[in-house]
Scaffold this motif. Structure first.
Motif, short mmCIF file in Angstrom:
data_model
loop_
_atom_site.label_atom_id
_atom_site.label_comp_id
_atom_site.label_asym_id
_atom_site.label_seq_id
_atom_site.Cartn_x
_atom_site.Cartn_y
_atom_site.Cartn_z
N ASN A 56 36.84 -86.23 -17.91
CA ASN A 56 36.27 -85.02 -18.47
C ASN A 56 36.92 -83.76 -17.91
O ASN A 56 36.61 -82.66 -18.35
CB ASN A 56 34.77 -85.00 -18.13
N LEU A 57 37.79 -83.96 -16.93
CA LEU A 57 38.41 -82.80 -16.29
C LEU A 57 39.09 -81.87 -17.29
O LEU A 57 38.91 -80.66 -17.21
CB LEU A 57 39.44 -83.26 -15.24
N PRO A 58 39.88 -82.40 -18.21
CA PRO A 58 40.52 -81.49 -19.17
C PRO A 58 39.51 -80.62 -19.91
O PRO A 58 39.75 -79.45 -20.13
CB PRO A 58 41.25 -82.44 -20.13
N ASN A 59 38.36 -81.19 -20.24
CA ASN A 59 37.34 -80.38 -20.91
C ASN A 59 36.84 -79.27 -20.01
O ASN A 59 36.59 -78.16 -20.46
CB ASN A 59 36.14 -81.26 -21.31
N GLN A 60 36.70 -79.60 -18.72
CA GLN A 60 36.26 -78.57 -17.79
C GLN A 60 37.27 -77.44 -17.74
O GLN A 60 36.92 -76.26 -17.73
CB GLN A 60 36.08 -79.17 -16.38
N VAL A 61 38.54 -77.85 -17.68
CA VAL A 61 39.60 -76.85 -17.64
C VAL A 61 39.57 -76.00 -18.90
O VAL A 61 39.67 -74.78 -18.87
CB VAL A 61 40.98 -77.53 -17.48
N TYR A 62 39.39 -76.67 -20.04
CA TYR A 62 39.32 -75.98 -21.33
C TYR A 62 38.21 -74.95 -21.32
O TYR A 62 38.41 -73.78 -21.64
CB TYR A 62 39.05 -77.04 -22.42
N ARG A 63 37.04 -75.40 -20.90
CA ARG A 63 35.88 -74.53 -20.88
C ARG A 63 36.14 -73.28 -20.05
O ARG A 63 35.86 -72.16 -20.45
CB ARG A 63 34.71 -75.31 -20.28
N LYS A 64 36.69 -73.51 -18.86
CA LYS A 64 36.90 -72.39 -17.95
C LYS A 64 37.94 -71.43 -18.49
O LYS A 64 37.82 -70.21 -18.33
CB LYS A 64 37.34 -72.91 -16.58
N SER A 65 38.97 -71.99 -19.13
CA SER A 65 40.03 -71.09 -19.61
C SER A 65 39.53 -70.24 -20.77
O SER A 65 39.89 -69.07 -20.87
CB SER A 65 41.26 -71.90 -20.01
N VAL A 66 38.69 -70.82 -21.60
CA VAL A 66 38.15 -70.04 -22.71
C VAL A 66 37.28 -68.92 -22.16
O VAL A 66 37.32 -67.78 -22.62
CB VAL A 66 37.32 -70.95 -23.65
N LYS A 67 36.52 -69.24 -21.12
CA LYS A 67 35.65 -68.22 -20.54
C LYS A 67 36.48 -67.08 -19.95
O LYS A 67 36.14 -65.91 -20.07
CB LYS A 67 34.82 -68.87 -19.45
N ARG A 68 37.59 -67.46 -19.31
CA ARG A 68 38.41 -66.43 -18.68
C ARG A 68 39.11 -65.56 -19.70
O ARG A 68 39.29 -64.38 -19.50
CB ARG A 68 39.49 -67.10 -17.82
N GLY A 69 39.52 -66.16 -20.78
CA GLY A 69 40.31 -65.40 -21.74
C GLY A 69 41.78 -65.49 -21.38
O GLY A 69 42.15 -65.91 -20.29
N PHE A 70 42.61 -65.09 -22.32
CA PHE A 70 44.04 -65.19 -22.12
C PHE A 70 44.72 -63.85 -22.23
O PHE A 70 44.17 -62.90 -22.76
CB PHE A 70 44.65 -66.15 -23.17
N GLU A 71 45.95 -63.82 -21.67
CA GLU A 71 46.75 -62.60 -21.76
C GLU A 71 48.14 -62.97 -22.21
O GLU A 71 48.63 -64.04 -21.86
CB GLU A 71 46.93 -61.98 -20.38
N PHE A 72 48.78 -62.09 -22.92
CA PHE A 72 50.17 -62.33 -23.28
C PHE A 72 50.85 -61.00 -23.53
O PHE A 72 50.27 -60.11 -24.14
CB PHE A 72 50.25 -63.20 -24.55
#
Lengths: 429, 432
Positions: A25-41
Motif C-alpha cells: 500500500n506504500l505507493p498509495n500512501q505516497v500518492y496521497r501525500k503528493s496530491v496533498k502537497r501539490g506539484f510545481e513545474f
C-alpha cells in the motif's frame, strides 16, 4: 553509491512473504501525500519573437496564459532581452499544479545578438542559487522549487539547418537545464521538408556535442518502444493555436487556411500531441528529477568547490570533492598541525644544535683560560724559584765573604797586635 | 527521497488561478511520481527497544510474515548493543528494503543508567551519516541508502501496573529523535479490564512526564478519521506468534494454551492487526516523512549551530551558505597563520633568551679572564720588585766588597788593580 550505517551487518537477505503484510500500500500512501502537497513545474520558452511561443503554451495547457488583464510579452516591444515569469495555479482531477512559465522576450531580436543568452543563464543560475541558499540554511522551512525544469527552444522553420545563434545558445545551456528543441510553426514545412530539416538539425546537434534532454531507459518493453518512436521524431515539429475550429463536426484546435485546416492535435499534421504527452503526461516528473539530480547538483558542486578550493588547481581538487567543505577544512587543519609539528621539531633541532655549539665554544674558551692561567702561574713560580735560588746563592756568598772578611779582620788585628807587641819588644835590642 | 514540493500559493509571487478548457493531463503527475518511487524501491528502518525475551523478534516475524533469523540472546550482555540487519522484501510489485535494529541486552544490566545512551548514539550516528552526505560537495542523495530510524517500537512489559522508570527515562531521551510507538508486549497475559486500566495509566504517565510519542496524522481527510480513532487506542497491546493453529478450517497464527487459543489476527484478542495497519498499511510514508522533516531537521539544526553556522550574521543580515563557508575558511586560515606566528614568536623568544644567557656567561668568562690577567700583572710586578731589591742588594754588596778589596790591596799589596779586576770579574761571573 550505497552507504551503510556503521553498525549494520552488510548482508541483505532476500525474503519471500507468506501472507499479507501491507506495504504494498506504500505507493498509495505516497500518492496521497503528493496530491496533498501539490506539484510545481517551471517551464522556460526561448526563441525569437513571432515563433509562436505564447500560442504554444496556451495550446499545451488549454488555457489563456496571457489575456487582456495579463498581457504577454509579445504585446510589448523590448529593446533588450528580458526574462519574465508568470505563475499560475491550475487544477485537474484533484491535482494542483503551480506552473511557472518563463518567457524571454527580445531573445535574438537585436541586430547584435552576442551574449543574448546571458540573461537566461543568469536567471537559471539565480534560481539554483536561491534553492542552494534555502537548502543550506540552518533553519530550513518549506523550500519552494523555482528552478527551471525544462527549456523549450524554438527553432525557426527555415528548412535548412540551425542558425549560429541556435547552436551557441544550446551549447551554453545544455549543462544547466533540460533543453528540448522544437521546430516552431511547423505548418510551413511539408512532411518531406520537415524530415530533412529534422535530420539536418540532429546531425548538427551531434556535431556540436549538444546534450539535449534524453529520455530515461525503462525496463518496460512497451515504454521502450514508445520512447524509441519519440526519439526518431526529435526535434518535435509543433503547431500551436488559440482558436477552436469545427472540422467535420469535431471541434478542434487548429489554424484555418484557405486550403484546409492544420490541426494542432493531429499526429499527421504535427508532433504537438507527442510533445504534450511527453512533457506533461509521462515525463514531467523525470524532467524535475534530472534538474534536481544532475543540473542542480552540478551547479552546487561547482559553487561549493569554488569556495573550498579557492584557487587550488582542478587536478589537486578532484580528491576533495567527495568531502564536505567542513570535512575538507578539518583535514587541512590536521595537515597543518602535522606540518607545524615537523617545523617545530626541526626548529627545535637547529636550536639545540646551535646552543650546543655555543656552549662548547664557551667551554673551550674556559679551558683555554684555565690552561693559560696555569701556565702563567707555573711561569711565575719558576721565576720565583729562580729568584730565590739566586738570593740564596748571594746570601751564601755574602755570608762566606763576610766570614772571610771577619777572619781577615781578625788576622789583621792579630797581626797588628803582634806587631805592636814586637815593636814594644823588638825595637829595644 | 521525494522532492519537496511546496504548497501552492506560497511562492514569492502567489500564483493566480487559471481555468482549463480541456483535459491537459497533468493529473497523472502523482502516478509518475509513484511509478518512479516504485521503481527505485522503498526503504524503512525500525528500531525495537525492549527487554530481553519480551518478544521483539517474534513480533517482527509476525508483522512481516517472515522468519528473520536471529539467535536468542542471553541475559548477560555487559552493555546494551544494537544489531541491525537489512532484508529485501517484496509484496506485489513493491520492493521494500527493511532494516530491523534490535537492542540486545536492554534492561539486563544491574546498573541501567547508560542503557539508553547507546541507542541515542546509534540514532545520532545515522543522522550524522546523512548529514555528512548532504554536506558533501559531490553528493548523490538520490542513491543514498537511508539508514535513519523511521519508527521506534518501544516494548512495554505487561506488568499491568505502570511504566518502569527505565521506560520513562529512555522514551524521554528518544522522543525528540525518533517516532516512538509504544506497544504492550505479551498482551495475552493481561485481561481486558486490566488492559484498559493499564493503557490509561501508561498514557497518563507519558503525558505527565512530557513524553511525545508518535501521533498518527489527522490532517489528510482520507485517513484522518481512522487515524484519530487509532490514536485513542494507543498503546497497542500485541501478541506475536509464528506458529499456526487450525481454527475451523483455516490455519491462523496463534498461541495455543490449555485454556484456549490466542489468535494473533483476531482484533478482539489483541491489537496486532491495528498495529500492522497503522504502522505499515496507512502511515509508513508519514513515519518516513516525519523522520526527515522533523527529527532529522532538528538534529541538523543543532549540529550546524554547534559548528558555528548561523542564518544571519551579527547585524541580522541574512547570510548565504557560501558566505558562511568563505567566512569560516578565512577564519580557519587566519587561525592557522596565527598558530604558525605564535610558534615562530615563541621560538624567537627562546632564542633571544638563550642568547642573553650565553652572552652573560661569555661576559662572565671575559671578566674572569681580565681578573686573572690583573692578578698576573700584580704578581709580575711583585716579582720585579723583589728582583730589583735583590739587584740593589747585590750591587751594594759588590760595591762594598770592591771597596774592601781595594782597601786591602792598597794597604798590603800594590797593583792590586788587576787582582781587583780579576776578583770583580770572578764575583760578577759568579752571579751570572
Amino acid at each position: 553509491m550505497i552507504e551503510r550505517p556503521e553498525t549494520a551487518v552488510p548482508s541483505i537477505a532476500q525474503r519471500n512473504l507468506e501472507g499479507y503484510v501491507g506495504f504494498a500500500n506504500l505507493p498509495n500512501q505516497v500518492y496521497r501525500k503528493s496530491v496533498k502537497r501539490g506539484f510545481e513545474f517551471t517551464l522556460m520558452v526561448v526563441g525569437e519573437s513571432g515563433l509562436g511561443k505564447s500560442t504554444l503554451i496556451n495550446s499545451l495547457f488549454l488555457t489563456d496564459l496571457y489575456s487582456k488583464d495579463y498581457p504577454g510579452p509579445s504585446q510589448r516591444i523590448k529593446k533588450t532581452v528580458q526574462v519574465e515569469q508568470s505563475k499560475v495555479l491550475i487544477k485537474e482531477g484533484g491535482v494542483q499544479l503551480t506552473l511557472t512559465i518563463v518567457d524571454t522576450p527580445g531573445f535574438g531580436d537585436a541586430v547584435d545578438n552576442s551574449n543574448c543568452w546571458q540573461p537566461v543563464i543568469n536567471y537559471i543560475d539565480s534560481k539554483c542559487e536561491d534553492f542552494l541558499n534555502a537548502e543550506s540554511r540552518v533553519n530550513r522551512r518549506l523550500m519552494p522549487d523555482n528552478r527551471v525544469h525544462c527549456c523549450l527552444y524554438f527553432i525557426a522553420p527555415s528548412g535548412h539547418g540551425l542558425k549560429p545563434l541556435d547552436i551557441e545558445f544550446m551549447k551554453r545551456l545544455h549543462d544547466k537545464v533540460n533543453v528540448i528543441p522544437l521546430i516552431a510553426k511547423a505548418d510551413t514545412l511539408t512532411p518531406e521538408e520537415c524530415q530533412l530539416f529534422k535530420k539536418q538539425i540532429m546531425k548538427e546537434i551531434q556535431e556540436h556535442k549538444i546534450k539535449i534532454y534524453e529520455f530515461p531507459d525503462t525496463e518496460d518493453d512497451e515504454d521502450s518502444k514508445l520512447i524509441r518512436r519519440i526519439k526518431e521524431k526529435m526535434p518535435l515539429a509543433v503547431v500551436g493555436s488559440n482558436v477552436v475550429i469545427e472540422v467535420n463536426g469535431r471541434k478542434v484546435r487548429g489554424r484555418q487556411y484557405p486550403w484546409g485546416v492544420a490541426e494542432v492535435e493531429n499526429g499527421e499534421h504535427c508532433d504537438f500531441t507527442v510533445l504534450r504527452n511527453m512533457l506533461i503526461r509521462t515525463h514531467m516528473q523525470d524532467l524535475k528529477d534530472v534538474t534536481n539530480n544532475v543540473h542542480y547538483e552540478n551547479y552546487r558542486s561547482r559553487k561549493l568547490a569554488a569556495v573550498t578550493c579557492n584557487g587550488v588547481d582542478a587536478s589537486k581538487a578532484r580528491g576533495t570533492l567527495t568531502k564536505s567543505p567542513l570535512a575538507q577544512m578539518e583535514e587541512e587543519r590536521r595537515e597543518h598541525v602535522m606540518k607545524m609539528k615537523k617545523m617545530e621539531t626541526e626548529m627545535e633541532q637547529v636550536f639545540d644544535m646551535k646552543v650546543k655549539e655555543k656552549k662548547q665554544k664557551l667551554k673551550d674558551s674556559e679551558a683555554e683560560l684555565e690552561r693559560r692561567h696555569e701556565q702563567m702561574k707555573k711561569n711565575l713560580d719558576a721565576q720565583y724559584k729562580e729568584l730565590d735560588e739566586k738570593r740564596r746563592v748571594f746570601e751564601d756568598e755574602k755570608v762566606n765573604w763576610e766570614a772571610q772578611q771577619r777572619i781577615l779582620e781578625q788576622q789583621k788585628l792579630d797581626a797588628s797586635k803582634t806587631m805592636e807587641k814586637n815593636k814594644k819588644k823588638g825595637k829595644i835590642f | 527521497m521525494i522532492s519537496s514540493d511546496v504548497e501552492p500559493g506560497q511562492g514569492e509571487k502567489s500564483a493566480r488561478p487559471l481555468s482549463l478548457s480541456g483535459h491537459v493531463g497533468f493529473d497523472g503527475l502523482p502516478h509518475q511520481l509513484v511509478n518512479k518511487s516504485t521503481c527505485q524501491g522503498f526503504c524503512f528502518n525500525i528500531l525495537c527497544i525492549g527487554e530481553t525475551g519480551i518478544g521483539k523478534s517474534t513480533l517482527m516475524n509476525t508483522l512481516f510474515n517472515t522468519n528473520f533469523e536471529s539467535a536468542e540472546s542471553s541475559h548477560f550482555e555487559p552493555k546494551v548493543k544494537l544489531s541491525a540487519k537489512t532484508y529485501d522484501l517484496q509484496e506485489g510489485n513493491v520492493r521494500l528494503k527493511l532494516t530491523i535494529v534490535n537492542t540486545v541486552g536492554f534492561g539486563d544490566q544491574m546498573n541501567k543508567q547508560q542503557s539508553y545512551q547507546h541507542i541515542v548514539d546509534y540514532i545520532d550516528t545515522q543522522f550524522e551519516s546523512y548529514l555528512q552526505e548532504e554536506l558533501k560537495i559531490k553528493r548523490s542523495l538520490h542513491n543514498y541508502h537511508d539508514s535513519r530510524i523511521h519508527a521506534c517500537l518501544y516494548f512495554i512489559a505487561p506488568s499491568g501496573h505502570s511504566l518502569k522508570s527505565l521506560d520513562l527515562v529512555t522514551m524521554k531521551k528518544l522522543d525528540s529523535k525518533v517516532n516512538i510507538i509504544p506497544v504492550i508486549a505479551k498482551a495475552d497475559t493481561i485481561s481486558k479490564s486490566e488492559l484498559h486500566k493499564f493503557k490509561l495509566k501508561i498514557m497518563s504517565e507519558l503525558v505527565s512526564n512530557g513524553v511525545q510519542i508518535y501521533q498518527f496524522p489527522t490532517d489528510d481527510e482520507t485517513v484522518s478519521s481512522i487515524n484519530s480513532a487509532m490514536n485513542g487506542i494507543l498503546p497497542f497491546a500485541v501478541v506475536g506468534s509464528t506458529e499456526e493453529v487450525k481454527i475451523g478450517n483455516k490455519m491462523v497464527k496463534a498461541r495455543q494454551y490449555p485454556w484456549g487459543v490466542v489468535q494473533v489476527e483476531n482484533e478482539s484478542h489483541c491489537d496486532f492487526v491495528k498495529l500492522r495497519e497503522m504502522l505499515i498499511g496507512v502511515n509508513m510514508e508519514d513515519l518516513r516523512e516525519q523522520t526527515h522533516t522533523r527529527h532529522y531537521e532538528l538534529y541538523r539544526r543543532c549540529k550546524l549551530e554547534e559548528m558555528g553556522f548561523r542564518d544571519t550574521d551579527p547585524e541580522s543580515k541574512p547570510v548565504s551558505l557560501q558566505e558562511t563557508y568563505e567566512f569560516k575558511r578565512q577564519e580557519f586560515q587566519g587561525e592557522l597563520q596565527k598558530r604558525e606566528e605564535e610558534m615562530r614568536q615563541s621560538f624567537v623568544q627562546r632564542v633571544k633568551e638563550k642568547e642573553m644567557e650565553l652572552k652573560e656567561k661569555e661576559r662572565e668568562l671575559q671578566g674572569r679572564f681580565e681578573q686573572l690577567k690583573r692578578l698576573h700583572q700584580e704578581e709580575k710586578g711583585r716579582l720585579e720588585e723583589r728582583r730589583r731589591s735583590l739587584e740593589d742588594q747585590l750591587n751594594g754588596f759588590s760595591t762594598k766588597r770592591a771597596a774592601a778589596e781595594l782597601l786591602l790591596q792598597g794597604g798590603g799589596y800594590g797593583g792590586g788593580g788587576a787582582n781587583l779586576k780579576k776578583d770583580k770579574d770572578r764575583k760578577n761571573s759568579g752571579f751570572m
